[in-house]
Design an enzyme around this catalytic site. Structure first.
Site, PDB file in Angstrom:
ATOM      1  CE  LYS A   1      41.632  42.202  37.767  1.00 16.42           C
ATOM      2  NZ  LYS A   1      40.721  41.467  38.592  1.00 16.42           N
TER       3      LYS A   1
ATOM      4  NE  ARG B   1      35.729  35.650  38.721  1.00 14.71           N
ATOM      5  CZ  ARG B   1      36.185  37.081  38.875  1.00 14.71           C
ATOM      6  NH1 ARG B   1      35.728  37.733  37.652  1.00 14.71           N
ATOM      7  NH2 ARG B   1      36.838  37.490  39.641  1.00 14.71           N
TER       8      ARG B   1
ATOM      9  CG  HIS C   1      35.570  38.270  43.408  1.00 17.73           C
ATOM     10  ND1 HIS C   1      36.224  39.308  43.954  1.00 17.73           N
ATOM     11  CD2 HIS C   1      35.236  38.906  42.301  1.00 17.73           C
ATOM     12  CE1 HIS C   1      36.385  40.496  42.736  1.00 17.73           C
ATOM     13  NE2 HIS C   1      35.633  39.824  42.063  1.00 17.73           N
TER      14      HIS C   1
ATOM     15  NE  ARG D   1      40.594  39.605  46.100  1.00 20.13           N
ATOM     16  CZ  ARG D   1      39.605  38.975  46.564  1.00 20.13           C
ATOM     17  NH1 ARG D   1      39.830  38.413  47.724  1.00 20.13           N
ATOM     18  NH2 ARG D   1      38.522  38.917  46.040  1.00 20.13           N
TER      19      ARG D   1
ATOM     20  CE1 TYR E   1      35.729  53.823   5.215  1.00 21.35           C
ATOM     21  CE2 TYR E   1      36.516  53.838   7.474  1.00 21.35           C
ATOM     22  CZ  TYR E   1      36.552  53.495   6.180  1.00 21.35           C
ATOM     23  OH  TYR E   1      38.065  53.479   5.640  1.00 21.35           O
TER      24      TYR E   1
ATOM     25  CB  CYS F   1      37.995  55.540  10.832  1.00 18.14           C
ATOM     26  SG  CYS F   1      37.006  56.740   9.955  1.00 18.14           S
TER      27      CYS F   1
ATOM     28  CG  ASP G   1      44.038  53.131  11.546  1.00 23.10           C
ATOM     29  OD1 ASP G   1      44.096  52.197  12.588  1.00 23.10           O
ATOM     30  OD2 ASP G   1      43.881  52.822  10.421  1.00 23.10           O
TER      31      ASP G   1
HETATM   32  C1  LIG Z   1      40.038  42.244  39.604  1.00 19.57           C
HETATM   33  C2  LIG Z   1      39.651  41.760  41.036  1.00 19.57           C
HETATM   34  C3  LIG Z   1      39.914  42.514  42.216  1.00 19.57           C
HETATM   35  C4  LIG Z   1      40.031  43.969  42.120  1.00 19.57           C
HETATM   36  O1  LIG Z   1      38.322  44.564  41.842  1.00 19.57           O
HETATM   37  P1  LIG Z   1      38.188  45.978  41.505  1.00 19.57           P
HETATM   38  O2  LIG Z   1      36.661  46.095  41.288  1.00 19.57           O
HETATM   39  O3  LIG Z   1      39.051  46.742  40.277  1.00 19.57           O
HETATM   40  O4  LIG Z   1      38.749  46.587  42.872  1.00 19.57           O
HETATM   41  C5  LIG Z   1      39.764  41.946  43.245  1.00 19.57           C
HETATM   42  N1  LIG Z   1      39.712  40.537  43.456  1.00 19.57           N
HETATM   43  C6  LIG Z   1      39.670  39.697  42.335  1.00 19.57           C
HETATM   44  C7  LIG Z   1      39.742  38.296  42.551  1.00 19.57           C
HETATM   45  C8  LIG Z   1      39.707  40.123  41.315  1.00 19.57           C
HETATM   46  O5  LIG Z   1      39.666  39.356  40.104  1.00 19.57           O
END
Ligand SMILES: *Cc1c(COP(=O)(O)O)cnc(C)c1O
Length: 384
Positions: free
Chosen positions: A43, A141, A170, A226, A270, A323, A325
């Site tokens: 992602k 969430r 999660h 994951r 700046y 800055c 850039d």
């Molecule tokens: C982004 C995400 C992960 C991966 O998390 P990390 O901390 O980068 O390993 C796993 N599960 C879900 C649902 C996520 O959104």
């Protein structure tokens, strides 16, 4: 090509994936279980590294599944020829349900209404949507409650246009020092899965572990893990034991495009927050906050300069405000620096700052440091 670019070390990415896989195999062997399937998170353009390229390499490395956060990210990967299962971690809008079918995505689902929208789209496309039932066991969430899960799982199992391909939760603090919350969550999740199984639903890979849990909670691995940040070379926090050899994948680099000697009392940039205390050499580098080099690094960041064509390597401080850039560096009175010498803002070279050091300086996490590298910074892929 412009001076500023993000060099993506695919060799380090491959190494990190193998490192995670070996860790999973090693621990699974010792507990007598099967190692879980890997679903690598690509992602946010693979945490800023470039999703199309990294997805391709992850597939080459034998990664079983990939995950994205938006339907657009998934479509981009499909257009690039990625055929792996693609999990959608965030909820999409009802209007995107057709695209979910088009891209053959496997979305997280958390309620009946969202299932209705997917079913309608699946009927229109004459297809079956593989979904992961997301259960909220403490992240707060997305997800249904553990009590709602068995009925929702049964419905998904019974819908001809849906297939229950996963059951997920999660963790908010799997990377923290305190263990009780994650242990309780894992237990609550396992009990919920048991209730789903008792309700007669046997489908779906069970999964929960992000990088933090992959490192510290083998009991949370279930059928699939994951990983995200760890395959990009960073630990999710400072609170975890550093047992794996993770190597940063991104190297943000630029060049010195102007050199000058300034007299004591000369101010730079700046706000005139930097004033030279001595006669010193100042180098200007064409990277700024619009490239993702955070403005909070003004007068605080360090960079690694490969001076005199690389014959000498040295850390030097950012002088004055960052800055949009450009930044200035204080190279000291006797700098051997040459125009066009290479500068590394962060990366795998341990002599210079890592993304983690940058994150610590500005009060954030390495995730945000690599994600922040702007789209205008070209990515250059090296595979060695
Ligand atoms: C982004 C995400 C992960 C991966 O998390 P990390 O901390 O980068 O390993 C796993 N599960 C879900 C649902 C996520 O959104």
């Amino acid at each position: 090509m412009r001076a500023t670019r993000a060099v993506i070390h695919l060799g380090n990415f491959r190494h990190n994936i193998r490192e995670v896989r070996e860790h999973l195999a090693r621990v699974s062997r010792s507990t007598g279980t099967n190692p879980p399937v890997m679903c690598v998170s690509v992602k946010a353009d693979a945490y800023g590294h470039g999703a199309r390229e990294l997805a391709r390499v992850a597939v080459e490395e034998g990664v079983d599944q990939l995950a994205v956060a938006t339907v657009d990210e998934a479509l981009s990967l499909r257009h690039a020829g990625i055929r792996s299962p693609l999990v959608l971690y965030s909820l999409s809008m009802p209007e995107e349900a057709d695209a979910v079918c088009d891209a053959d995505l496997s979305p997280f689902v958390a309620d009946h209404e969202y299932c209705d929208r997917l079913i309608e789209a699946a009927q229109r496309h004459d297809t079956i949507v593989a979904v992961h039932l997301k259960i909220d066991t403490g992240m707060g969430r997305i997800g249904c409650s553990p009590d709602e899960a068995p009925a929702l799982a049964r419905r998904i199992r019974d819908e001809p246009y849906l297939r229950l391909t996963g059951i997920a939760t999660h963790f908010p603090v799997a990377d923290g020092a305190e263990r009780t919350f994650t242990e309780d969550q894992t237990q609550r999740f396992a009990m919920t899965v048991d209730r789903i199984r008792s309700a007669g639903v046997t489908d779906g890979l069970v999964h929960a572990a992000n990088s933090g849990a992959i490192l510290a909670y083998p009991e949370s691995w279930f059928d699939l893990v994951r990983p995200g940040i760890m395959v990009y070379g960073y630990y999710p926090s400072h609170d975890q034991e550093r047992t794996l050899d993770l190597r940063p994948v991104m190297e943000l680099e630029s060049r010195i495009v102007q050199l000058k000697t300034v007299e004591p009392g000369t101010s730079l940039s700046y706000g005139r927050t930097y004033v030279a205390q001595q006669r010193t050499v100042i180098g200007t580098v064409p990277i700024g906050y619009a490239d993702g080099y955070n403005r909070l690094l003004s007068n605080r960041g360090n960079v690694l300069v490969y001076e005199n064509g690389g014959s000498r390597v040295r850390r030097v401080p950012v002088a004055g405000r960052v800055c949009m850039d450009q930044i200035m560096l204080d190279l000291g009175p006797d700098a051997p620096t040459l125009k066009y010498d290479r500068v590394v803002l962060f990366g795998p070279d341990s002599r210079g700052p890592s993304g983690e050091e940058i994150a610590d300086l500005i009060g954030t996490i390495p995730y945000e440091v690599t994600c922040a590298v702007a789209a205008r910074v070209p990515r250059t892929y090296v595979d060695s």
